[in-house]
Design an enzyme around this catalytic site. Structure first.
Site, mmCIF file in Angstrom:
data_model
loop_
_atom_site.group_PDB
_atom_site.id
_atom_site.type_symbol
_atom_site.label_atom_id
_atom_site.label_comp_id
_atom_site.label_asym_id
_atom_site.label_seq_id
_atom_site.Cartn_x
_atom_site.Cartn_y
_atom_site.Cartn_z
ATOM 1 N N CYS A 75 0.840 10.836 -3.416
ATOM 2 C CA CYS A 75 0.369 9.818 -4.369
ATOM 3 C C CYS A 75 1.542 9.490 -5.296
ATOM 4 O O CYS A 75 1.977 10.363 -6.058
ATOM 5 C CB CYS A 75 -0.829 10.331 -5.175
ATOM 6 S SG CYS A 75 -1.409 9.152 -6.422
ATOM 7 N N HIS A 161 0.149 3.960 5.863
ATOM 8 C CA HIS A 161 -0.023 2.602 5.328
ATOM 9 C C HIS A 161 0.057 1.588 6.463
ATOM 10 O O HIS A 161 0.858 1.750 7.386
ATOM 11 C CB HIS A 161 1.066 2.298 4.295
ATOM 12 C CG HIS A 161 0.933 3.107 3.036
ATOM 13 N ND1 HIS A 161 0.234 2.672 1.937
ATOM 14 C CD2 HIS A 161 1.369 4.356 2.719
ATOM 15 C CE1 HIS A 161 0.255 3.595 0.999
ATOM 16 N NE2 HIS A 161 0.933 4.627 1.441
ATOM 17 N N GLU A 210 -7.061 1.124 -0.886
ATOM 18 C CA GLU A 210 -6.633 2.495 -0.616
ATOM 19 C C GLU A 210 -7.640 3.287 0.217
ATOM 20 O O GLU A 210 -8.855 3.175 0.027
ATOM 21 C CB GLU A 210 -6.406 3.250 -1.943
ATOM 22 C CG GLU A 210 -5.166 2.841 -2.689
ATOM 23 C CD GLU A 210 -4.743 3.886 -3.696
ATOM 24 O OE1 GLU A 210 -4.992 5.090 -3.436
ATOM 25 O OE2 GLU A 210 -4.167 3.520 -4.739
ATOM 26 N N CYS A 219 -0.750 0.923 -6.339
ATOM 27 C CA CYS A 219 -0.620 2.038 -5.396
ATOM 28 C C CYS A 219 0.875 2.313 -5.233
ATOM 29 O O CYS A 219 1.603 1.458 -4.713
ATOM 30 C CB CYS A 219 -1.260 1.677 -4.058
ATOM 31 S SG CYS A 219 -1.105 2.961 -2.798
ATOM 32 N N GLY A 222 1.941 2.745 -1.711
ATOM 33 C CA GLY A 222 1.727 1.424 -1.108
ATOM 34 C C GLY A 222 2.851 0.471 -1.454
ATOM 35 O O GLY A 222 3.280 -0.334 -0.603
HETATM 36 N N1 LIG Z 1 -5.309 6.688 -1.301
HETATM 37 C C1 LIG Z 1 -4.067 7.357 -0.904
HETATM 38 C C2 LIG Z 1 -3.686 8.460 -1.923
HETATM 39 C C3 LIG Z 1 -3.302 7.892 -3.289
HETATM 40 C C4 LIG Z 1 -2.098 6.987 -3.221
HETATM 41 C C5 LIG Z 1 -1.864 6.050 -4.390
HETATM 42 N N2 LIG Z 1 -2.760 6.127 -5.499
HETATM 43 C C6 LIG Z 1 -0.404 6.072 -4.846
HETATM 44 O O1 LIG Z 1 -0.114 5.810 -6.031
HETATM 45 O O2 LIG Z 1 0.461 6.308 -3.966
HETATM 46 C C7 LIG Z 1 -4.258 7.967 0.504
HETATM 47 O O3 LIG Z 1 -5.402 8.258 0.861
HETATM 48 O O4 LIG Z 1 -3.252 8.136 1.190
#
Ligand SMILES: N[C@H](CCC[C@H](N)C(=O)O)C(=O)O
Length: 277
Positions: A75, A161, A210, A219, A222
């Site tokens: 994250c 991603h 997400e 994100c 992301g």
């Molecule tokens: N939902 C993401 C985890 C959080 C990523 C995001 N909040 C960031 O800032 O990178 C996943 O399941 O891979």
């Protein structure tokens, strides 16, 4: 169980941060879902747990749970909050730390201007390692999403991603299409669905649906995946400023085999305690 927590956010991607160094924490998926619930709990996109290092070459261990209760590999917005948290809590005097995650080591650094830079590691482009079911590692691949065939780039920042380029992120079908992509059978670990609009060679706009949380205001991984995508597709050059609904991130990437560097804010909102059964 009584739990001390700190509420933080990175560009509106919000977190409940828990110090598991100085308190004993027993988190089940149900407890995570309850803590993340915006009506019955505290409310957050992800829950971040700070643990002692399990190996000598890192300072801390960093565990990440989506609002749906699932533990994930990485994250980015959380990594910036992580280093601010351990510094504010007196858990370290270092301004740059090495943090062990499920997907490897990252290195967040508190900058003098109050922003945080994180070495997010080297992006993974081999489909099988994203993981993305495909007999090709091509940068752009077709993906059937409902009635539409979209052109995606599959990339892992430790977490998976699927990034597509659209004409206008505000008009993009993020909710409907994002939900279908998140659970697409060709992504066996599910996936974060990114929608990128080109502004110029050093600026993009981004929305992300997400995995395990739905659309968030920003994100971090992301944004890294989106910059890798537009550079590989020769639509932009490093560094790239990424405009998200929650604010801006600066991402730099020197190309395949090189790490992605992300710079942005990390904000502490409030601290509290909660009794959770
Ligand atoms: N939902 C993401 C985890 C959080 C990523 C995001 N909040 C960031 O800032 O990178 C996943 O399941 O891979």
């Amino acid at each position: 169980m009584r739990l001390r927590f700190t509420k933080m956010h990175g560009l509106g991607n919000d977190f409940v941060v828990i110090d598991a160094v100085r308190q004993s924490v027993d988190l089940t998926p149900e407890r995570v879902r309850r803590l993340a619930d915006r009506h019955f709990g505290i409310g957050c996109d992800q829950l971040l747990v700070v643990e002692e290092a399990t190996r000598p070459d890192v300072d801390f261990r960093y565990r990440i749970f989506n609002a749906d209760g699932g533990e994930v590999e990485q994250c980015g917005n959380g990594a910036r909050c992580f280093v601010r948290f351990v510094h504010e809590q007196g858990l370290t005097a270092k301004r740059e730390i090495r943090v062990e995650t499920r997907s490897g080591i990252i290195a967040p650094r508190l900058e003098d201007d109050g922003l945080v830079t994180v070495d997010m590691g080297v992006p993974v482009l081999e489909a099988a390692r994203v993981p993305f079911v495909s007999d090709s590692d091509a940068v752009v691949q077709p993906l059937q999403v409902g009635d539409a065939s979209v052109a995606i780039t599959a990339v892992s920042m430790g977490n998976p991603h699927a990034v597509q380029v659209v004409a206008d992120v505000d008009a993009a079908p993020v909710a409907a299409q994002g939900a279908l992509i998140e659970r697409h059978p060709r992504f066996p670990a599910r996936v974060n669905a990114g929608f990128v609009q080109l502004v110029d060679a050093h600026r993009i706009r981004l929305r992300v649906f997400e995995r395990g949380a739905g659309e968030t205001l920003a994100c971090g991984t992301g944004a890294c995946a989106a910059v890798v995508t537009v550079i590989l597709r020769e639509l932009a050059q490093s560094p790239v400023r990424v405009e998200t609904r929650g604010g801006e991130l600066d991402i730099a990437w020197g190309g395949p085999g090189q790490p992605v560097l992300m710079t942005g804010p990390a904000v502490t909102v409030f601290a509290g305690e909660i009794d959770i059964d």
